[in-house]
Design a protein around this motif. Structure first.
Motif, mmCIF file in Angstrom:
data_model
loop_
_atom_site.group_PDB
_atom_site.id
_atom_site.type_symbol
_atom_site.label_atom_id
_atom_site.label_comp_id
_atom_site.label_asym_id
_atom_site.label_seq_id
_atom_site.Cartn_x
_atom_site.Cartn_y
_atom_site.Cartn_z
ATOM 1 N N MET A 133 0.817 -1.216 0.000
ATOM 2 C CA MET A 133 0.000 0.000 0.000
ATOM 3 C C MET A 133 0.852 1.269 0.000
ATOM 4 O O MET A 133 0.515 2.235 -0.673
ATOM 5 N N ALA A 134 1.933 1.267 0.739
ATOM 6 C CA ALA A 134 2.788 2.452 0.790
ATOM 7 C C ALA A 134 3.366 2.747 -0.592
ATOM 8 O O ALA A 134 3.410 3.894 -1.037
ATOM 9 N N GLY A 135 3.765 1.696 -1.293
ATOM 10 C CA GLY A 135 4.305 1.863 -2.642
ATOM 11 C C GLY A 135 3.247 2.365 -3.606
ATOM 12 O O GLY A 135 3.511 3.219 -4.453
ATOM 13 N N MET A 136 2.035 1.834 -3.448
ATOM 14 C CA MET A 136 0.938 2.280 -4.315
ATOM 15 C C MET A 136 0.610 3.743 -4.066
ATOM 16 O O MET A 136 0.371 4.506 -5.001
ATOM 17 N N MET A 137 0.605 4.140 -2.801
ATOM 18 C CA MET A 137 0.299 5.529 -2.461
ATOM 19 C C MET A 137 1.364 6.462 -3.026
ATOM 20 O O MET A 137 1.053 7.541 -3.533
ATOM 21 N N LYS A 138 2.615 6.030 -2.948
ATOM 22 C CA LYS A 138 3.705 6.852 -3.482
ATOM 23 C C LYS A 138 3.559 7.006 -5.001
ATOM 24 O O LYS A 138 3.698 8.094 -5.540
ATOM 25 N N LYS A 139 3.233 5.895 -5.682
ATOM 26 C CA LYS A 139 3.033 5.948 -7.137
ATOM 27 C C LYS A 139 1.866 6.866 -7.493
ATOM 28 O O LYS A 139 1.934 7.644 -8.446
ATOM 29 N N ALA A 140 0.789 6.772 -6.733
ATOM 30 C CA ALA A 140 -0.380 7.613 -6.994
ATOM 31 C C ALA A 140 -0.038 9.080 -6.803
ATOM 32 O O ALA A 140 -0.462 9.940 -7.596
ATOM 33 N N GLN A 141 0.758 9.385 -5.788
ATOM 34 C CA GLN A 141 1.163 10.767 -5.554
ATOM 35 C C GLN A 141 2.053 11.266 -6.681
ATOM 36 O O GLN A 141 1.900 12.393 -7.156
ATOM 37 N N GLU A 142 2.984 10.429 -7.130
ATOM 38 C CA GLU A 142 3.853 10.798 -8.255
ATOM 39 C C GLU A 142 3.020 11.068 -9.506
ATOM 40 O O GLU A 142 3.268 12.027 -10.232
ATOM 41 N N MET A 143 2.038 10.206 -9.747
ATOM 42 C CA MET A 143 1.185 10.368 -10.922
ATOM 43 C C MET A 143 0.400 11.677 -10.828
ATOM 44 O O MET A 143 0.276 12.405 -11.812
ATOM 45 N N GLN A 144 -0.102 11.984 -9.644
ATOM 46 C CA GLN A 144 -0.857 13.214 -9.455
ATOM 47 C C GLN A 144 0.027 14.434 -9.709
ATOM 48 O O GLN A 144 -0.393 15.401 -10.347
ATOM 49 N N GLU A 145 1.258 14.392 -9.232
ATOM 50 C CA GLU A 145 2.190 15.495 -9.457
ATOM 51 C C GLU A 145 2.487 15.654 -10.943
ATOM 52 O O GLU A 145 2.498 16.765 -11.472
ATOM 53 N N LYS A 146 2.722 14.528 -11.627
ATOM 54 C CA LYS A 146 2.997 14.587 -13.065
ATOM 55 C C LYS A 146 1.795 15.121 -13.843
ATOM 56 O O LYS A 146 1.956 15.864 -14.803
ATOM 57 N N MET A 147 0.588 14.744 -13.422
ATOM 58 C CA MET A 147 -0.617 15.258 -14.079
ATOM 59 C C MET A 147 -0.713 16.763 -13.919
ATOM 60 O O MET A 147 -1.053 17.479 -14.855
ATOM 61 N N GLY A 148 -0.403 17.263 -12.724
ATOM 62 C CA GLY A 148 -0.422 18.707 -12.485
ATOM 63 C C GLY A 148 0.587 19.423 -13.361
ATOM 64 O O GLY A 148 0.297 20.473 -13.946
ATOM 65 N N GLU A 149 1.789 18.852 -13.458
ATOM 66 C CA GLU A 149 2.826 19.437 -14.312
ATOM 67 C C GLU A 149 2.388 19.441 -15.770
ATOM 68 O O GLU A 149 2.599 20.413 -16.492
ATOM 69 N N MET A 150 1.763 18.340 -16.200
ATOM 70 C CA MET A 150 1.313 18.235 -17.584
ATOM 71 C C MET A 150 0.237 19.275 -17.870
ATOM 72 O O MET A 150 0.265 19.944 -18.905
ATOM 73 N N GLN A 151 -0.712 19.443 -16.959
ATOM 74 C CA GLN A 151 -1.771 20.431 -17.151
ATOM 75 C C GLN A 151 -1.171 21.835 -17.263
ATOM 76 O O GLN A 151 -1.600 22.633 -18.098
ATOM 77 N N ASP A 152 -0.170 22.133 -16.429
ATOM 78 C CA ASP A 152 0.492 23.437 -16.505
ATOM 79 C C ASP A 152 1.195 23.618 -17.842
ATOM 80 O O ASP A 152 1.121 24.686 -18.451
ATOM 81 N N SER A 153 1.864 22.571 -18.302
ATOM 82 C CA SER A 153 2.600 22.697 -19.563
ATOM 83 C C SER A 153 1.660 22.849 -20.755
ATOM 84 O O SER A 153 2.002 23.503 -21.740
ATOM 85 N N LEU A 154 0.466 22.255 -20.683
ATOM 86 C CA LEU A 154 -0.489 22.381 -21.788
ATOM 87 C C LEU A 154 -0.951 23.826 -21.969
ATOM 88 O O LEU A 154 -1.368 24.215 -23.050
ATOM 89 N N SER A 155 -0.851 24.614 -20.919
ATOM 90 C CA SER A 155 -1.232 26.026 -21.016
ATOM 91 C C SER A 155 -0.219 26.828 -21.823
ATOM 92 O O SER A 155 -0.549 27.877 -22.367
ATOM 93 N N SER A 156 1.025 26.336 -21.884
ATOM 94 C CA SER A 156 2.054 27.088 -22.595
ATOM 95 C C SER A 156 2.305 26.579 -24.014
ATOM 96 O O SER A 156 2.976 27.221 -24.802
ATOM 97 N N VAL A 157 1.744 25.421 -24.355
ATOM 98 C CA VAL A 157 1.891 24.876 -25.711
ATOM 99 C C VAL A 157 0.782 25.473 -26.571
ATOM 100 O O VAL A 157 -0.381 25.459 -26.191
ATOM 101 N N THR A 158 1.146 26.021 -27.731
ATOM 102 C CA THR A 158 0.129 26.595 -28.612
ATOM 103 C C THR A 158 0.081 25.858 -29.951
ATOM 104 O O THR A 158 1.079 25.297 -30.396
ATOM 105 N N VAL A 159 -1.085 25.870 -30.539
ATOM 106 C CA VAL A 159 -1.312 25.306 -31.864
ATOM 107 C C VAL A 159 -2.061 26.353 -32.678
ATOM 108 O O VAL A 159 -2.729 27.221 -32.118
ATOM 109 N N THR A 160 -1.925 26.282 -33.994
ATOM 110 C CA THR A 160 -2.608 27.241 -34.860
ATOM 111 C C THR A 160 -3.471 26.495 -35.863
ATOM 112 O O THR A 160 -3.002 25.590 -36.542
ATOM 113 N N GLY A 161 -4.732 26.892 -35.911
ATOM 114 C CA GLY A 161 -5.649 26.357 -36.903
ATOM 115 C C GLY A 161 -5.885 27.421 -37.953
ATOM 116 O O GLY A 161 -5.732 28.611 -37.679
#
Length: 114
Positions: A11-39
């Motif tokens: 369980m401790a390992g699973m919780m650590k993995k879940a926390q890492e995943m949550q942090e990476k998701m937050g970082e990804m969401q932040d980075s998506l704000s700075s990536v632009t595309v043009t249509g």
């Protein structure tokens, strides 16, 4: 209690993995704000720029299309460019999420966020 679950019993390992995943998701969401595309539409006469999150941040219209009698055509071109930018934003976001899922060792094709 967790007999037969193999590595999932840690369980401790699973919780650590879940926390890492949550942090990476937050970082990804932040980075998506700075990536632009043009249509674009009308062979580039109208260009719409959006973030990978789908927020419209810019609109460029060639002045040659500003003719009063062509109002409806201009409106159609603007809408088409915005829709194209939104489609590209969605595609880019999915690419980034897929890359992150791969880095986390998740199965191919798994949709994020869950």
């Amino acid at each position: 209690m967790f007999k037969g679950l193999g590595g999932l019993g840690d369980m401790a390992g699973m919780m650590k993995k879940a926390q890492e995943m949550q942090e990476k998701m937050g970082e990804m969401q932040d980075s998506l704000s700075s990536v632009t595309v043009t249509g674009e539409s009308g062979a580039g006469l109208v260009k719409a720029t959006a973030t990978a999150k789908g927020d419209l941040v810019g609109l460029d219209i060639d002045p040659s299309i500003f003719v009063a009698s062509e109002k409806e055509m201009v409106e159609d071109l603007i809408l088409a460019a915005i829709k194209d930018a939104q489609t590209r934003a969605t595609e880019r976001s999915q690419q980034e999420m897929g890359r992150m899922a791969e880095e986390l060792g998740l199965p191919a094709g798994m949709k994020l966020p869950f």
